[in-house]
Design an enzyme around this catalytic site. Structure first.
Site, PDB file in Angstrom:
ATOM      1  N   ARG A 209       0.852  -1.199   0.000  1.00  0.00           N
ATOM      2  CA  ARG A 209       0.000   0.000   0.000  1.00  0.00           C
ATOM      3  C   ARG A 209       0.883   1.242   0.000  1.00  0.00           C
ATOM      4  O   ARG A 209       1.996   1.239   0.523  1.00  0.00           O
ATOM      5  CB  ARG A 209      -0.911   0.017   1.238  1.00  0.00           C
ATOM      6  CG  ARG A 209      -2.086  -0.957   1.145  1.00  0.00           C
ATOM      7  CD  ARG A 209      -2.994  -0.875   2.358  1.00  0.00           C
ATOM      8  NE  ARG A 209      -2.317  -1.305   3.556  1.00  0.00           N
ATOM      9  CZ  ARG A 209      -1.757  -0.511   4.452  1.00  0.00           C
ATOM     10  NH1 ARG A 209      -1.856   0.810   4.334  1.00  0.00           N
ATOM     11  NH2 ARG A 209      -1.137  -1.008   5.506  1.00  0.00           N
TER      12      ARG A 209
ATOM     13  N   TYR B 259      -1.580  -3.500  -6.864  1.00  0.00           N
ATOM     14  CA  TYR B 259      -1.292  -4.255  -5.656  1.00  0.00           C
ATOM     15  C   TYR B 259      -2.386  -4.186  -4.587  1.00  0.00           C
ATOM     16  O   TYR B 259      -2.808  -3.102  -4.190  1.00  0.00           O
ATOM     17  CB  TYR B 259       0.023  -3.765  -5.030  1.00  0.00           C
ATOM     18  CG  TYR B 259       0.467  -4.756  -3.993  1.00  0.00           C
ATOM     19  CD1 TYR B 259       1.141  -5.903  -4.371  1.00  0.00           C
ATOM     20  CD2 TYR B 259       0.105  -4.598  -2.676  1.00  0.00           C
ATOM     21  CE1 TYR B 259       1.465  -6.862  -3.445  1.00  0.00           C
ATOM     22  CE2 TYR B 259       0.423  -5.552  -1.742  1.00  0.00           C
ATOM     23  CZ  TYR B 259       1.112  -6.690  -2.128  1.00  0.00           C
ATOM     24  OH  TYR B 259       1.418  -7.644  -1.206  1.00  0.00           O
ATOM     25  N   GLY B 260      -2.765  -5.329  -4.079  1.00  0.00           N
ATOM     26  CA  GLY B 260      -3.577  -5.502  -2.861  1.00  0.00           C
ATOM     27  C   GLY B 260      -4.470  -4.326  -2.510  1.00  0.00           C
ATOM     28  O   GLY B 260      -5.359  -3.945  -3.265  1.00  0.00           O
ATOM     29  N   GLY B 261      -4.203  -3.764  -1.347  1.00  0.00           N
ATOM     30  CA  GLY B 261      -5.054  -2.714  -0.798  1.00  0.00           C
ATOM     31  C   GLY B 261      -5.174  -1.480  -1.692  1.00  0.00           C
ATOM     32  O   GLY B 261      -6.099  -0.685  -1.522  1.00  0.00           O
TER      33      GLY B 261
ATOM     34  N   LYS C 267      -9.638  -2.429   1.620  1.00  0.00           N
ATOM     35  CA  LYS C 267      -9.364  -1.301   2.496  1.00  0.00           C
ATOM     36  C   LYS C 267     -10.126  -0.040   2.059  1.00  0.00           C
ATOM     37  O   LYS C 267     -10.634   0.710   2.886  1.00  0.00           O
ATOM     38  CB  LYS C 267      -7.860  -1.027   2.568  1.00  0.00           C
ATOM     39  CG  LYS C 267      -7.060  -2.181   3.196  1.00  0.00           C
ATOM     40  CD  LYS C 267      -7.672  -2.599   4.480  1.00  0.00           C
ATOM     41  CE  LYS C 267      -6.935  -3.494   5.443  1.00  0.00           C
ATOM     42  NZ  LYS C 267      -5.845  -4.324   5.128  1.00  0.00           N
TER      43      LYS C 267
ATOM     44  N   HIS D 289     -10.515  -2.504  11.459  1.00  0.00           N
ATOM     45  CA  HIS D 289      -9.430  -3.362  10.950  1.00  0.00           C
ATOM     46  C   HIS D 289      -9.224  -4.509  11.943  1.00  0.00           C
ATOM     47  O   HIS D 289      -8.235  -4.549  12.670  1.00  0.00           O
ATOM     48  CB  HIS D 289      -8.167  -2.506  10.817  1.00  0.00           C
ATOM     49  CG  HIS D 289      -7.047  -3.133  10.054  1.00  0.00           C
ATOM     50  ND1 HIS D 289      -5.743  -2.720  10.196  1.00  0.00           N
ATOM     51  CD2 HIS D 289      -7.019  -4.121   9.127  1.00  0.00           C
ATOM     52  CE1 HIS D 289      -4.960  -3.425   9.382  1.00  0.00           C
ATOM     53  NE2 HIS D 289      -5.712  -4.284   8.738  1.00  0.00           N
TER      54      HIS D 289
ATOM     55  N   SER E 258      -1.285  -3.542  10.274  1.00  0.00           N
ATOM     56  CA  SER E 258      -0.928  -4.434   9.177  1.00  0.00           C
ATOM     57  C   SER E 258       0.329  -5.234   9.510  1.00  0.00           C
ATOM     58  O   SER E 258       1.294  -4.684  10.049  1.00  0.00           O
ATOM     59  CB  SER E 258      -0.682  -3.610   7.912  1.00  0.00           C
ATOM     60  OG  SER E 258      -1.846  -2.880   7.617  1.00  0.00           O
TER      61      SER E 258
ATOM     62  N   CYS F  40       0.771  -7.487  11.777  1.00  0.00           N
ATOM     63  CA  CYS F  40       1.015  -7.616  13.220  1.00  0.00           C
ATOM     64  C   CYS F  40       0.221  -8.759  13.847  1.00  0.00           C
ATOM     65  O   CYS F  40       0.003  -8.767  15.056  1.00  0.00           O
ATOM     66  CB  CYS F  40       0.722  -6.307  13.930  1.00  0.00           C
ATOM     67  SG  CYS F  40       1.917  -5.026  13.501  1.00  0.00           S
ATOM     68  N   GLY F  41      -0.249  -9.714  13.032  1.00  0.00           N
ATOM     69  CA  GLY F  41      -0.727 -10.961  13.632  1.00  0.00           C
ATOM     70  C   GLY F  41      -2.218 -11.255  13.577  1.00  0.00           C
ATOM     71  O   GLY F  41      -2.662 -12.194  14.238  1.00  0.00           O
ATOM     72  N   LYS F  42      -3.018 -10.519  12.783  1.00  0.00           N
ATOM     73  CA  LYS F  42      -4.457 -10.808  12.739  1.00  0.00           C
ATOM     74  C   LYS F  42      -4.749 -12.173  12.105  1.00  0.00           C
ATOM     75  O   LYS F  42      -5.480 -12.980  12.673  1.00  0.00           O
ATOM     76  CB  LYS F  42      -5.224  -9.713  11.976  1.00  0.00           C
ATOM     77  CG  LYS F  42      -5.298  -8.387  12.725  1.00  0.00           C
ATOM     78  CD  LYS F  42      -6.103  -7.338  11.978  1.00  0.00           C
ATOM     79  CE  LYS F  42      -5.517  -7.014  10.623  1.00  0.00           C
ATOM     80  NZ  LYS F  42      -4.116  -6.524  10.648  1.00  0.00           N
TER      81      LYS F  42
ATOM     82  N   ASP G 232      -9.336  -9.842   8.863  1.00  0.00           N
ATOM     83  CA  ASP G 232      -8.798  -8.495   8.575  1.00  0.00           C
ATOM     84  C   ASP G 232      -9.790  -7.364   8.848  1.00  0.00           C
ATOM     85  O   ASP G 232      -9.377  -6.289   9.244  1.00  0.00           O
ATOM     86  CB  ASP G 232      -8.334  -8.428   7.115  1.00  0.00           C
ATOM     87  CG  ASP G 232      -7.381  -7.262   6.836  1.00  0.00           C
ATOM     88  OD1 ASP G 232      -6.401  -7.107   7.590  1.00  0.00           O
ATOM     89  OD2 ASP G 232      -7.624  -6.509   5.877  1.00  0.00           O
TER      90      ASP G 232
ATOM     91  N   ARG H 264       2.342 -12.176  -0.526  1.00  0.00           N
ATOM     92  CA  ARG H 264       1.009 -12.524   0.000  1.00  0.00           C
ATOM     93  C   ARG H 264       0.435 -13.753  -0.688  1.00  0.00           C
ATOM     94  O   ARG H 264       0.825 -14.108  -1.789  1.00  0.00           O
ATOM     95  CB  ARG H 264       0.056 -11.345  -0.259  1.00  0.00           C
ATOM     96  CG  ARG H 264       0.471 -10.045   0.449  1.00  0.00           C
ATOM     97  CD  ARG H 264      -0.420  -9.714   1.595  1.00  0.00           C
ATOM     98  NE  ARG H 264       0.127  -8.660   2.448  1.00  0.00           N
ATOM     99  CZ  ARG H 264      -0.443  -8.278   3.582  1.00  0.00           C
ATOM    100  NH1 ARG H 264      -1.570  -8.830   3.981  1.00  0.00           N
ATOM    101  NH2 ARG H 264       0.100  -7.340   4.327  1.00  0.00           N
TER     102      ARG H 264
ATOM    103  N   ARG I  78       2.855  -3.922  17.575  1.00  0.00           N
ATOM    104  CA  ARG I  78       4.165  -4.579  17.558  1.00  0.00           C
ATOM    105  C   ARG I  78       5.092  -3.631  18.295  1.00  0.00           C
ATOM    106  O   ARG I  78       5.524  -2.620  17.752  1.00  0.00           O
ATOM    107  CB  ARG I  78       4.561  -4.742  16.087  1.00  0.00           C
ATOM    108  CG  ARG I  78       5.833  -5.506  15.820  1.00  0.00           C
ATOM    109  CD  ARG I  78       6.104  -5.516  14.322  1.00  0.00           C
ATOM    110  NE  ARG I  78       5.293  -6.490  13.615  1.00  0.00           N
ATOM    111  CZ  ARG I  78       5.639  -7.756  13.405  1.00  0.00           C
ATOM    112  NH1 ARG I  78       6.807  -8.195  13.829  1.00  0.00           N
ATOM    113  NH2 ARG I  78       4.833  -8.561  12.748  1.00  0.00           N
TER     114      ARG I  78
ATOM    115  N   GLY J  57       0.188 -19.989  18.545  1.00  0.00           N
ATOM    116  CA  GLY J  57      -0.788 -20.799  19.290  1.00  0.00           C
ATOM    117  C   GLY J  57      -0.804 -20.477  20.781  1.00  0.00           C
ATOM    118  O   GLY J  57      -1.860 -20.523  21.435  1.00  0.00           O
ATOM    119  N   ASP J  58       0.371 -20.130  21.323  1.00  0.00           N
ATOM    120  CA  ASP J  58       0.435 -19.829  22.755  1.00  0.00           C
ATOM    121  C   ASP J  58      -0.355 -18.577  23.124  1.00  0.00           C
ATOM    122  O   ASP J  58      -0.636 -18.351  24.309  1.00  0.00           O
ATOM    123  CB  ASP J  58       1.895 -19.695  23.193  1.00  0.00           C
ATOM    124  CG  ASP J  58       2.585 -21.049  23.264  1.00  0.00           C
ATOM    125  OD1 ASP J  58       2.180 -21.871  24.113  1.00  0.00           O
ATOM    126  OD2 ASP J  58       3.501 -21.296  22.452  1.00  0.00           O
ATOM    127  N   ASN J  59      -0.712 -17.771  22.143  1.00  0.00           N
ATOM    128  CA  ASN J  59      -1.538 -16.594  22.441  1.00  0.00           C
ATOM    129  C   ASN J  59      -2.892 -16.991  23.030  1.00  0.00           C
ATOM    130  O   ASN J  59      -3.558 -16.187  23.671  1.00  0.00           O
ATOM    131  CB  ASN J  59      -1.725 -15.728  21.193  1.00  0.00           C
ATOM    132  CG  ASN J  59      -0.407 -15.113  20.735  1.00  0.00           C
ATOM    133  OD1 ASN J  59       0.500 -14.918  21.555  1.00  0.00           O
ATOM    134  ND2 ASN J  59      -0.287 -14.810  19.451  1.00  0.00           N
TER     135      ASN J  59
END
Ligand code: GTP
Ligand code: SPV
Ligand code: MN
Length: 592
Positions: free
Chosen positions: A80, A208-210, A217, A237, A259, A261-263, A286, A375, A406, A500-502
């Site tokens: 983006r 590209y993407g977004g 988005k 988001h 973006s 950061c783990g979603k 997302d 991606r 993050r 997974g530990d989250n």
């Protein structure tokens, strides 16, 4: 084009307003052909074959990755472009200091110049799409016009496209207009422009993407957040995930992280062996559209139908569900290749790269083999943990809203806001290291309230006011939490195992929601007592968990000062309540 002309004629007849708009775009852009997408499987396969014949898609190993293809974007068009993204409201203040702004008339003039005759020699594709289940009152439709068949394929995976969407547009009488052309992919002639007051998006010069999949988005966050404010809902988001405890209790939570950061990872996590009996159901990874329900709870739908996910870091240990789901019928963008034509990315672990994302023989001297923002595009139905509830027109009720960034320092593993209004401040105080999902420097901490900095379609001051109002409409508001999976030691190692530990943190959150867990009452909110976290079998050192659950008063005092400065940038648009909440934190910190 192979679709029978009568199909196109009958689609064009469904909505005169869409047809009139297509005609006006046709006369501006001068394509060789106009093609209405019906969303059929045959159409998808035909367009994919055409892209392969033109060398724009490359088939991958048919035995190990059946139905998978590689797309290499222009090397200057890989993420983006926030500096080229504009929100064009009549009044500049409505866009706010959080957005780039251009006068709408000026922006339209500039974009007309770019779009003039830009589709000569090309096909103009009309993509009617629906964001959300076709039969949900919360879903919204749009039409994207594009000259990119790659965009059509991605939109077909990511949204519900074709006749059903067009029929709904005819019923609703309204739709978001999105005009897109890849232009010449010249970064100097690249603009992503939004007119929220007219429900219109214009995007030129990127594939590209977004920047190019306008349902994502541009529509589902920037335009939708603007609409949501006037209509009393939220477009965020956020991932949405269902968690069933070993006792059989199911709760849904929605979580906003910036973006990359783990979603996607949290949305499909696999419970660690040490937490038997837990089940995880993915609703979305997302975007969440959230509405106050008749029961006073907050209900969420996922407006999307697929995932446009970050490839690097995906492996059977970090995210087995994703690793399995992208082994067939997936489009990969800007990944590397192995010697036997499989897709490869940093952190894939098994196999070695042979060809980098630019198509050169892999040489570590050139940098990573896959682009850090490479991606995969894949249908959500391929996710082993995908939930049928994702199709429920009512959505799912949300027990907790989780925010995070993050941040190698400061933010603890998890803390809970004292109430909704304090939670709005907690959500607004997300700060996060920038990632490769947007062009520009990586690893710089920036303020990213609600993980919406690049996506809020209006002034953050008004946005926070809207969030505060929403809490008043909810008889049973979700509890609000902040998490951080990314704290690091002085030597740069992650303090928390993550992935997974989250679930260990989510389990604590759900116990709080059920009123069964106590907490340490600190200046910034409620933190867990270490003994309430299930750490059986977790690879985490006792000093690390102590550090992760400690509030460092002096560092937080600096954070409050920084946050106050940030809120002041919004002048009178910033609600007084935000400053009052911040002063509450400052006073509790001063008391020590
Ligand atoms: P967008 O699609 O850009 O919105 O990203 P996202 O928020 O869905 O992020 P995603 O889940 O794709 O993760 C981005 C990167 O962070 C990947 O490389 C992951 O492997 C990594 N990551 C995800 N979760 C964790 C975690 O809990 N701990 C650590 N250390 N890394 C993680
Ligand atoms: C993000 O950057 O937050 C993404 C990828 O999810 S994009 O579709 O490019 O926005
Ligand atoms: Mn995202």
């Amino acid at each position: 084009m192979a679709t029978a002309p009568h199909t196109m004629v009958s689609m064009a007849k469904l909505s005169q307003t869409v047809t009139d708009w297509v005609e006006s775009v046709r006369s501006l852009t001068n394509p060789d052909r106009v093609y209405w997408c019906d969303g059929s499987k045959a159409e998808f396969e035909r367009l994919r074959t055409e892209l392969v014949e033109r060398g724009e898609l490359q088939p991958l190993n048919k035995d190990t990755f059946p139905g998978c293809y590689l797309s290499r974007s222009n090397p200057t068009d890989v993420a983006r472009v926030e500096h080229l993204t504009f929100v064009c409201t009549r009044d500049k203040t409505d866009a706010g200091p959080n957005n780039n702004w251009m006068d709408p008339a000026e922006a339209k003039g500039m974009m007309r110049g770019l779009f003039k005759d830009c589709m000569r020699g090309r096909t103009l594709y009309v993509i009617p799409y629906c964001m959300g289940p076709l039969d949900s009152p919360y879903s919204r439709c749009g039409v994207e016009i594009t000259d990119s068949a790659y965009v059509v394929l991605n939109m077909a995976i990511m949204t519900r496209i074709g006749r059903g969407a067009l029929e709904r547009i005819a019923r609703d009488g309204t739709f978001v207009k999105g005009l897109h052309s890849t232009g010449e992919l010249d970064p100097a002639r690249r603009f992503i422009v939004h007119f929220p007051e007219e429900l219109t998006i214009e995007s030129f010069g990127s594939g590209y993407g977004g920047n190019a999949l306008l349902g994502k988005k541009c529509h589902a966050l920037r335009i939708a957040s603007y609409q949501a404010r006037t209509e009393g809902w939220l477009a965020e988001h956020m991932l949405i995930v269902g968690l069933q405890s070993p006792q059989g209790e199911t709760h849904y939570v929605a979580a906003a992280f910036p973006s990359a950061c783990g979603k996607t990872n949290l949305a499909m996590l696999i419970p660690p062996d040490a937490l038997p009996g837990w089940k995880v159901f993915t609703i979305g990874d997302d975007i969440a559209w959230l509405h106050p329900g008749p029961d006073g709870r907050l209900w969420a739908i996922n407006p999307e139908a697929g995932y446009f996910g970050v490839a690097p870091g995906t492996n059977p240990k970090t995210n087995k569900n994703a690793y399995d789901m992208i082994r067939r019928d997936t489009i990969f963008t800007n990944v590397a290749l192995t010697a036997n034509n499989e897709p490869w990315w940093e952190g894939r672990k098994d196999a070695e790269p042979a060809i980098d994302w630019l198509g050169r023989p892999y040489d570590p001297k050139h940098g990573p083999a896959a682009h850090p923002n490479s991606r995969f595009t894949v249908a959500a139905t391929q996710n082993p943990s995908y939930s049928d509830a994702a199709h429920d027109p009512r959505g799912v009720p949300i027990s907790a809203l989780i925010f995070g960034g993050r941040r190698r320092e400061l933010a603890p593993l998890v803390y809970e806001a004292r109430d909704w209004a304090h939670g709005v401040l907690v959500a607004a105080s997300i700060a996060s290291e920038t990632t490769a999902a947007a062009t520009g420097a990586v690893g710089v901490v920036r303020r990213d309230p609600m993980a919406m900095k690049p996506f809020a379609g209006y002034n953050y001051g008004d946005y926070f006011a809207h969030w505060l109002e929403m809490g008043k409409k909810l008889k049973q508001p979700p509890r609000i939490f902040h998490v951080n999976w990314f704290r690091q030691s002085a030597s740069g190692e992650f303090l928390w195992p993550g992935f997974g530990d989250n679930l260990r943190v989510l389990a604590w959150i759900l116990e709080r929601c059920s009123g069964r867990n106590g907490a340490q009452d600190t200046a910034i909110g409620h933190l867990p007592h270490i003994e309430d976290l299930n750490l059986n079998g977790a690879d985490v050192k006792p000093e690390a968990i102590r550090e992760l659950t400690t509030v460092h008063t002096d560092a937080w005092k600096n954070e409050v000062t920084d946050m106050r400065k940030y809120l002041e940038e919004f002048g009178d648009r910033m609600p007084a309540e935000m400053f009052a909440q911040l002063e509450g934190v400052a006073q509790r910190l001063a008391r020590g």
